[in-house]
Write a protein that holds these residues in place. Structure first.
Motif, PDB file in Angstrom:
ATOM      1  N   ARG A  44       0.834  -1.202   0.000  1.00 59.65           N
ATOM      2  CA  ARG A  44       0.000   0.000   0.000  1.00 59.65           C
ATOM      3  C   ARG A  44       0.870   1.255   0.000  1.00 59.65           C
ATOM      4  O   ARG A  44       0.529   2.262  -0.637  1.00 59.65           O
ATOM      5  CB  ARG A  44      -0.904   0.009   1.228  1.00 59.65           C
ATOM      6  CG  ARG A  44      -1.928  -1.101   1.233  1.00 59.65           C
ATOM      7  CD  ARG A  44      -2.773  -1.040   2.479  1.00 59.65           C
ATOM      8  NE  ARG A  44      -3.736  -2.135   2.496  1.00 59.65           N
ATOM      9  CZ  ARG A  44      -4.931  -2.070   3.029  1.00 59.65           C
ATOM     10  NH1 ARG A  44      -5.311  -0.957   3.622  1.00 59.65           N
ATOM     11  NH2 ARG A  44      -5.750  -3.095   3.002  1.00 59.65           N
ATOM     12  N   PHE A  87      -1.089  -7.567  -5.029  1.00 54.72           N
ATOM     13  CA  PHE A  87      -2.133  -7.379  -4.017  1.00 54.72           C
ATOM     14  C   PHE A  87      -3.099  -8.560  -4.125  1.00 54.72           C
ATOM     15  O   PHE A  87      -4.184  -8.439  -4.698  1.00 54.72           O
ATOM     16  CB  PHE A  87      -2.879  -6.070  -4.270  1.00 54.72           C
ATOM     17  CG  PHE A  87      -2.134  -4.825  -3.861  1.00 54.72           C
ATOM     18  CD1 PHE A  87      -2.664  -3.956  -2.930  1.00 54.72           C
ATOM     19  CD2 PHE A  87      -0.893  -4.517  -4.415  1.00 54.72           C
ATOM     20  CE1 PHE A  87      -1.983  -2.800  -2.553  1.00 54.72           C
ATOM     21  CE2 PHE A  87      -0.211  -3.378  -4.048  1.00 54.72           C
ATOM     22  CZ  PHE A  87      -0.745  -2.519  -3.105  1.00 54.72           C
ATOM     23  N   LYS A  89      -3.787 -11.042  -1.424  1.00 57.23           N
ATOM     24  CA  LYS A  89      -4.097 -11.713  -0.159  1.00 57.23           C
ATOM     25  C   LYS A  89      -5.604 -11.867   0.022  1.00 57.23           C
ATOM     26  O   LYS A  89      -6.380 -10.966  -0.280  1.00 57.23           O
ATOM     27  CB  LYS A  89      -3.522 -10.893   0.999  1.00 57.23           C
ATOM     28  CG  LYS A  89      -3.594 -11.567   2.358  1.00 57.23           C
ATOM     29  CD  LYS A  89      -2.891 -10.705   3.404  1.00 57.23           C
ATOM     30  CE  LYS A  89      -2.941 -11.336   4.783  1.00 57.23           C
ATOM     31  NZ  LYS A  89      -2.276 -10.479   5.805  1.00 57.23           N
ATOM     32  N   GLU A 100      -7.763  -8.744  -1.390  1.00 53.66           N
ATOM     33  CA  GLU A 100      -7.103  -7.577  -1.973  1.00 53.66           C
ATOM     34  C   GLU A 100      -7.473  -7.455  -3.446  1.00 53.66           C
ATOM     35  O   GLU A 100      -7.875  -8.428  -4.096  1.00 53.66           O
ATOM     36  CB  GLU A 100      -5.600  -7.672  -1.785  1.00 53.66           C
ATOM     37  CG  GLU A 100      -5.151  -7.483  -0.342  1.00 53.66           C
ATOM     38  CD  GLU A 100      -3.651  -7.431  -0.182  1.00 53.66           C
ATOM     39  OE1 GLU A 100      -3.184  -6.630   0.642  1.00 53.66           O
ATOM     40  OE2 GLU A 100      -2.934  -8.202  -0.881  1.00 53.66           O
ATOM     41  N   ILE A 186      -8.418  -1.051  -3.170  1.00 53.45           N
ATOM     42  CA  ILE A 186      -7.294  -1.751  -2.532  1.00 53.45           C
ATOM     43  C   ILE A 186      -7.726  -3.139  -2.079  1.00 53.45           C
ATOM     44  O   ILE A 186      -7.003  -4.126  -2.261  1.00 53.45           O
ATOM     45  CB  ILE A 186      -6.756  -0.953  -1.326  1.00 53.45           C
ATOM     46  CG1 ILE A 186      -6.183   0.384  -1.804  1.00 53.45           C
ATOM     47  CG2 ILE A 186      -5.708  -1.760  -0.576  1.00 53.45           C
ATOM     48  CD1 ILE A 186      -5.725   1.273  -0.661  1.00 53.45           C
ATOM     49  N   SER A 187      -8.916  -3.213  -1.486  1.00 46.69           N
ATOM     50  CA  SER A 187      -9.442  -4.503  -1.035  1.00 46.69           C
ATOM     51  C   SER A 187     -10.951  -4.401  -0.931  1.00 46.69           C
ATOM     52  O   SER A 187     -11.519  -3.297  -0.956  1.00 46.69           O
ATOM     53  CB  SER A 187      -8.850  -4.904   0.319  1.00 46.69           C
ATOM     54  OG  SER A 187      -9.342  -4.063   1.347  1.00 46.69           O
TER      55      SER A 187
END
Length: 310
Positions: A44, A87, A89, A100, A186-187
């Protein structure tokens, strides 16, 4: 090129960049021009660094997910293109799955099934990333992301990370607020419910078998090209218009599913665009039905070349 952009990649030595990179290497259609700069942030913090540096230097940012429902024009994309495979996870907490943005939505469905959580089965065959699925409110077989969405973390253009709830997302058909606010997913967290693992897997298998039997997965494509028009089905309209199997350049209206355009012979994005325009024009003339694209189309035409509906 980088000098013209005034983007100091040398000031960010820990971040992976590629310059003048062919985006055809990353799209499902295997088409698309070059990115001035392609960035692969791992954290991030790195993503925030890229966004802040781009803003300070007045450099445009474009994010592409898994590029499965995307056409990038042959002139490529100016500025910084960000891709988030690092990203990836995925975590399960009680009755929710948090993934993510760079994780595939397919992997999120697998994690849910393994935890005995139901609600994401509809997405078992969607080839996009979690970020792209949220961005587009992706859907299939009667389900959409908004049906199981709880919240998402978004990096805003000013560098702030903000949490968006369901009500704030303004979901609509293949639309979310992220398409207009300039944010980067981002997630995302999906609210699910307990279910039987075997039944969940059986449903996922059933939908994947349906997809394989009806869709031209053997060729590169951008998925379903057009939104379903009111009171009609897109595929039958294209068939009735006499365009199934139609070829422009290396792009073809799929013989297996007329709602798809496949790359059968080194197609260009311009081939895709011209075939899309022909379909829209013909269906309008024959049936007075407007076909709007579902696929996201971005980038620039090649210098000296203009696609039919650019």
């Amino acid at each position: 090129m980088i000098k013209k952009l005034k983007f100091p990649i040398n000031d960010l030595p820990n971040i992976e960049f590629k310059t003048d990179e062919p985006l055809s290497k990353y799209t499902f259609t295997k088409t698309g021009g070059n990115a001035d700069v392609l960035a692969f942030p791992k954290t991030r913090e790195e993503l925030v660094e890229i966004v802040n540096t781009a803003r300070q230097n007045d450099v445009k940012i474009t994010v592409i997910g898994n590029a499965s429902n995307l056409i990038i024009k042959d002139g490529g994309i100016r500025g910084i293109v960000i891709i988030l495979p690092n990203f990836n996870k995925i975590e399960v907490h009680d009755n929710s799955v948090t993934a993510e943005a760079g994780a595939t939505i397919v992997d999120a469905t697998k994690a849910a099934q393994k935890a005995g959580l139901s609600g994401l089965e509809f997405a078992a065959g969607i080839p996009g990333s979690v970020g792209g699925a949220v961005f587009m409110n992706a859907g299939a077989y009667g389900g959409e992301i908004r049906d199981c969405f709880e919240s998402t973390e978004v990096l805003m253009p000013n560098g702030e990370i903000k949490q968006f709830t369901f009500d704030e997302m303004k979901f609509d058909y293949r639309h979310s607020i992220i398409q207009t606010n300039g944010g980067i997913v981002i997630s995302a967290t999906f609210a699910l419910h307990a279910g039987d693992k075997e039944k969940i897997q059986n449903k996922m298998d059933e939908l994947n078998e349906m997809r394989a039997s009806k869709q031209p997965l053997e060729y590169p494509s951008c998925g379903s090209v057009f939104q379903r028009p009111p009171h009609h089905f897109t595929g039958p309209l294209i068939i009735k218009a006499g365009l199934q199997g139609k070829i422009i350049g290396g792009a073809q209206v799929s013989k297996k599913h007329a709602g798809f355009i496949v790359n059968i012979n080194h197609a260009t994005a311009t081939d895709y665009m011209n075939l899309i325009h022909l379909i829209q024009k013909t269906v309008k003339e024959k049936f007075d039905v407007d076909l709007h694209t579902e696929v996201r189309i971005i980038g620039e035409d090649r210098v000296g070349e203009v696609s039919a509906n650019s």
